[in-house]
Motif scaffolding. Structure first.
Motif: not given
Length: 326
Positions: A266-282
């Motif tokens: 998730l930390a990798w995705l949060l740092a990707r260009p253009g990413v607003t919010a990863p969707i987590v489904g706990p």
């Protein structure tokens, strides 16, 4: 919690989005409410669902659970609420897709289940190749004018679909899409070729779904070794075997880093260009805690290089045509 704008819009959303696909399918109403309570307590105010999630005979169970939580807590105005339209919600030929008729009918049904007067982000769950953009935007514009929908987003679109949708919206002087929900993770990087750069160019925020690749990036090998219960054990055993070699390297890397594999992904995705919010489904509070830890985790340049070596980008990396041409 950190907050950011959803695409080019002025709407502020939390940098993690609570996905509720498990509501109704894997979680009952009380457990679903507990997950919502814990997310809100930790500042996750962005909640994503769909009319077909948790559905039993097209009942829209996930939306109903969210609606009953709103009724119980009175916290509707604190939430940026997103849902979707496209999937079948009945047996009839017009109970699916993106015809104007179905968009309007599905929106009204979602509003009833959710117990609210508006949907903050109404997303097309898939592209409908049989319906012209002019018809789709006419229906969306009516819902926006009525105050039933505030913003419109998409999901599972190709880059050229984003461009076509925006061009049609501009012809109508409409705002168009503000977000694209896409399958994106360390294991699924094909969207970096065209979808990601198209969205960035058009001011469309990215909402990655399945950011943990259906649990493969959340310590799947350890779960197998420990005989842990869950989706990875029952649903994705074949996929674990398929990716065993790369997962062994990944989990060893995370162990060296001293960070849980789900948090790293998730930390990798949060740092990707253009990413607003990863969707987590706990499905458990612990799974939500690992997601929250990603907000405070910054990967070094060396860590990112090692991740690129473990999970190479498609082609030469980055957007096309450079990714596949000189």
């Amino acid at each position: 919690m950190h907050y950011t704008n959803l695409g080019r819009s002025g709407l502020k959303v939390s940098r993690l989005c609570l996905g509720t696909m498990n509501f109704g399918w894997q979680l009952g109403e009380d457990d679903s409410h507990a997950i919502l309570d814990r997310a809100m307590h930790n500042g996750i105010t962005f909640v994503d669902t769909a009319d077909m999630y948790g559905a039993r005979d097209y009942e829209g169970t996930s939306e109903s659970y969210i609606g009953s939580w709103f009724a119980k807590t009175g916290r509707r105005d604190e939430v940026v609420l997103a849902t979707k339209v496209y999937q079948p919600m009945g047996e009839g030929p017009n109970d699916r897709g993106l015809s104007a008729r179905h968009i309007v009918a599905a929106c009204e049904a979602s509003l009833r289940r959710l117990g609210t007067d508006r949907i903050d982000l109404y997303q097309m769950h898939h592209v409908d190749r049989a319906t012209p953009w002019e018809e789709i935007w006419q229906a969306m514009d009516v819902l926006v004018a009525q105050g039933k929908v505030v913003y419109v987003g998409s999901s599972n679109f190709a880059g050229w679909h984003l461009a076509g949708a925006q061009a049609a919206a501009m012809r109508r002087h409409s705002l168009g899409l503000v977000s694209e929900q896409l399958k994106y993770s360390l294991l699924t990087r094909a969207v970096e070729l065209e979808v990601v750069p198209a969205a960035q160019a058009l001011g469309i925020g990215l909402l990655p779904w399945s950011p943990l690749a259906q649990g493969l990036l959340s310590g799947a090998l350890r779960k197998h070794r420990d005989a842990a219960a869950g989706r990875t054990m029952t649903h994705a055993a074949a996929r674990v075997a398929e990716h065993r070699h790369v997962l062994e390297v990944y989990e060893a890397f995370c162990e060296d880093l001293g960070v849980h594999p789900a948090t790293v992904a998730l930390a990798w995705l949060l740092a990707r260009p253009g990413v607003t919010a990863p969707i987590v489904g706990p499905r458990t509070p612990e799974q939500l805690d690992h997601a929250l830890e990603a907000l405070a985790t910054t990967l070094t340049d060396d860590a990112e290089e090692r991740l690129n070596a473990i999970f190479p980008p498609v082609g030469n990396g980055g957007p096309g045509p450079e990714a596949w041409a000189w």
